[in-house]
Structures are given as C-alpha cells and as structure tokens.
Design an enzyme around this catalytic site. Structure first.
Site, PDB file in Angstrom:
ATOM      1  N   TYR A 180      58.639  -9.834   9.962  1.00  0.00           N
ATOM      2  CA  TYR A 180      59.557 -10.006   8.849  1.00  0.00           C
ATOM      3  C   TYR A 180      60.823  -9.178   9.065  1.00  0.00           C
ATOM      4  O   TYR A 180      60.853  -7.963   8.842  1.00  0.00           O
ATOM      5  CB  TYR A 180      58.893  -9.587   7.534  1.00  0.00           C
ATOM      6  CG  TYR A 180      57.616 -10.340   7.209  1.00  0.00           C
ATOM      7  CD1 TYR A 180      57.373 -11.609   7.729  1.00  0.00           C
ATOM      8  CD2 TYR A 180      56.647  -9.773   6.387  1.00  0.00           C
ATOM      9  CE1 TYR A 180      56.203 -12.294   7.433  1.00  0.00           C
ATOM     10  CE2 TYR A 180      55.478 -10.455   6.081  1.00  0.00           C
ATOM     11  CZ  TYR A 180      55.261 -11.709   6.616  1.00  0.00           C
ATOM     12  OH  TYR A 180      54.095 -12.380   6.320  1.00  0.00           O
TER      13      TYR A 180
ATOM     14  N   HIS B 277      48.108 -12.074  13.000  1.00  0.00           N
ATOM     15  CA  HIS B 277      49.173 -12.865  12.400  1.00  0.00           C
ATOM     16  C   HIS B 277      49.439 -14.146  13.197  1.00  0.00           C
ATOM     17  O   HIS B 277      49.913 -14.089  14.329  1.00  0.00           O
ATOM     18  CB  HIS B 277      50.461 -12.026  12.331  1.00  0.00           C
ATOM     19  CG  HIS B 277      51.479 -12.549  11.378  1.00  0.00           C
ATOM     20  ND1 HIS B 277      52.752 -12.023  11.297  1.00  0.00           N
ATOM     21  CD2 HIS B 277      51.430 -13.539  10.450  1.00  0.00           C
ATOM     22  CE1 HIS B 277      53.427 -12.657  10.359  1.00  0.00           C
ATOM     23  NE2 HIS B 277      52.655 -13.590   9.841  1.00  0.00           N
TER      24      HIS B 277
END
Length: 338
Positions: A56, A146
C-alpha cells in the site's frame, strides 16, 4: 465496540477494522494530516484493529499508520500487516520501477521503490523486519500472506512454515492469508494451521462466493475470516451507470443486481451501504469487517452506517427475491431485536 477472537488464538479484533490502503494514497494523494486525523477518528469510534501492507503506497501506509499508533498503549490495539512483496530500490524496469508515480499499481506515490514477489522463508522474515522498521513498532499481531495467487506452492511450502515458526516463537500472534478469491484460501485452511483468512470482495451483499467452500471450512475448523471489500470496489456505496466493480466498470447485469439491492434496502429505510456493512457479520466464522477511509468524515460515516438497525424483514425480502443466498446466515442480533 465488540471484539472477537481469531480462531484459537488470544488475538482479538474489533468487529469493524480500519483498512489502511487509502492512506497509502490509493488512487489519489492524501495529506499526512488527513491520514492521521482519519486514524484518530477510527480510534475515537472504538476501532482497535488496523490492517496495512508494504504494497500500500510502497510502504507509505505502514509509515503513516505506525506514526499515528506509536504513542498509544501497544496492548490496546491489534495490528496486521502482510508479506509476499519485498520493496527494493527502483531500477527503471519492473513493477513500479522508474521515476514515474506508482499509479500503474493504483497508488499516487513516487515510484522510488519497486515490488518483488518473494514467498520464501527468508523473504518472509525480511519483509516483517522491514515492516517493523517502517511502522516504528516492535511487533505486529497478525501477518498475512498477501495475494499468493501465482505463487501458491512457494507460499505453502516456504512462506507458511516460516510464519508458523514465528507464531510458535511468539513473534506474531496469528497468521493467515489475504486474497480476493476463495479457492486458494480454502486450500490453506485444509492443508495448514493458519488462524485467519482475509477475504476481499467475495462475501458481500452482492455476491456470496465464499459460502461455497471457504466459510464452511473455516467454521468446521474453528478458524476466523476477516471480510474486506464489502462495497465491491464502491458499487454498493452508490450503484449507478459508470460505477466500479472489481476495480473496473460494473457489467450491466452486476449493476442491475446492485440497483435491485438498493431498492429493497431503501424500502426498509436502510441505506444500502449500512446493509452491506452489517451482512457479513451474520456468519459465525466472520470476526470483523475491514473498511478503508481517507478522512475523519469517511470514518464517522462508516461507523454510523455499521450501527444502523437492519430489520429481519429486509433479509427475508432479499432471500425471497433471489438476491441473497438461501444458506447465508444474517446478523442474529438484528433478528432478535426486531
């Protein structure tokens, strides 16, 4: 705000969690002050679970979240981050390389770093060490693999055992996988001892794919599921022509279904986004709903919507109209209070 334990661990999460992708400049820049104020608003509302990732904003989300939480008592909140993408200096080629912004990956940040997929045991440890450095904290509570979609075997054979060892050493409290599909996380539930799955977009008011396999596996094994993407890329916040779904334009049949959902919820005096926030919490395996916010106003609106009463008659009408899977459990507390 109510909390629930993750699987058989001592890690607890609030039923609403703060997703920090937005403050990593997802799609557009967010000022440092606004990001800090959004986290403060989440804290003031009782949210004590925060989720971030190196992906992010090329680490920006972790830095901002760590700065906002650093002076708060460490045992009063639960922090989650992810592994699988290492951040290395940009060379000019590859994902996020060169001097241009990282908008190709969805983030309005300078691409001074690039992501390198790495689900090796060494990569897991290096990633956690780098995350702790960016966060400025001494530990994280939850670590998730992830998006291992294209790296399933390495994630199962190398990354997962490394996380299991770290959990055994007490370095992390809970481990799991975070994805926007349900098949591979269900395999992790069957073949490993993970505590939690973060499922994005696949168990929402719009679609209940997760009911087919993943959620029953989690329930049977006493594991927990965190639900992200409850608005399906924004479609369930304001369904109209041009709305997005799965990060692209919503196909006409999907838009039509969302508009039907809105008609039913509003007939019962319930905003569509309120029903969307409440729905996943009806499943016994779901411990928390994770939503992103860039500003204090967005946080406050999310919390207000999540607390909006939803009558049992609304869920009944959705079932009768074929808009809700017959086997989908609904929030029991709403049925009991109606």
């Amino acid at each position: 705000m109510r909390t629930r334990a993750l699987g058989r661990t001592d890690v607890r999460v609030t039923e609403l969690a703060y997703g920090a992708a937005g403050i990593g400049n997802l799609y557009r820049p967010v000022a440092d002050e606004e990001a800090a104020a959004a986290i403060d608003a989440a804290w003031d509302a009782g949210i004590r679970t925060f989720d971030t990732a190196p992906h992010y904003g090329l680490g920006l989300s972790e830095r901002r979240l760590g700065a906002a939480l650093r002076d708060r008592p460490r045992d009063t909140y639960t922090l989650s981050t992810k592994v699988g993408r290492l951040l290395v200096p940009a060379g000019g080629d590859g994902e996020g390389g060169g001097a241009a912004d990282d908008l190709a990956n969805g983030f309005a940040v300078p691409a001074t770093l690039r992501r390198v997929w790495d689900f090796s045991a060494d990569g897991v440890r290096r990633s956690i060490e780098a995350s702790l450095d960016r966060l400025g904290l001494d530990r994280v509570d939850i670590v998730l693999l992830h998006d291992p979609d294209d790296h399933a075997e390495q994630a199962l054979d190398e990354a997962y055992p490394a996380l299991e060892q770290l959990r055994g050493e007490g370095v992390v409290g809970a481990i799991g996988v975070g994805m926007n599909q349900s098949a591979l996380p269900a395999r992790f539930l069957r073949e490993t001892d993970i505590d939690v799955v973060l499922l994005a977009g696949r168990y929402t008011l719009l679609e209940q794919e997760g009911l087919a396999e993943l959620l029953p596996e989690a329930t049977a094994r006493g594991r927990s599921v965190l639900i992200g993407g409850v608005f399906n890329s924004g479609l369930l916040t304001d369904p109209k022509p041009g709305a997005t779904y799965n990060y692209g334009p919503a196909p006409e049949p999907v838009l039509e279904r969302a508009l039907r959902l809105k008609t039913v919820t509003e007939r019962h005096g319930v905003p569509l986004r309120a029903a969307a926030l409440r729905f996943p919490l009806g499943h016994p395996a779901v411990a928390s709903v994770l939503t992103g916010a860039r500003s204090p106003d967005e946080v406050r609106d999310t919390v207000e919507q999540a607390r909006h009463p939803v009558p049992a008659a609304l869920w009944d009408e959705l079932r009768a109209g074929g808009l809700l899977a017959p086997e989908a459990p609904v929030p029991l507390e709403e049925k009991e209070s109606s």
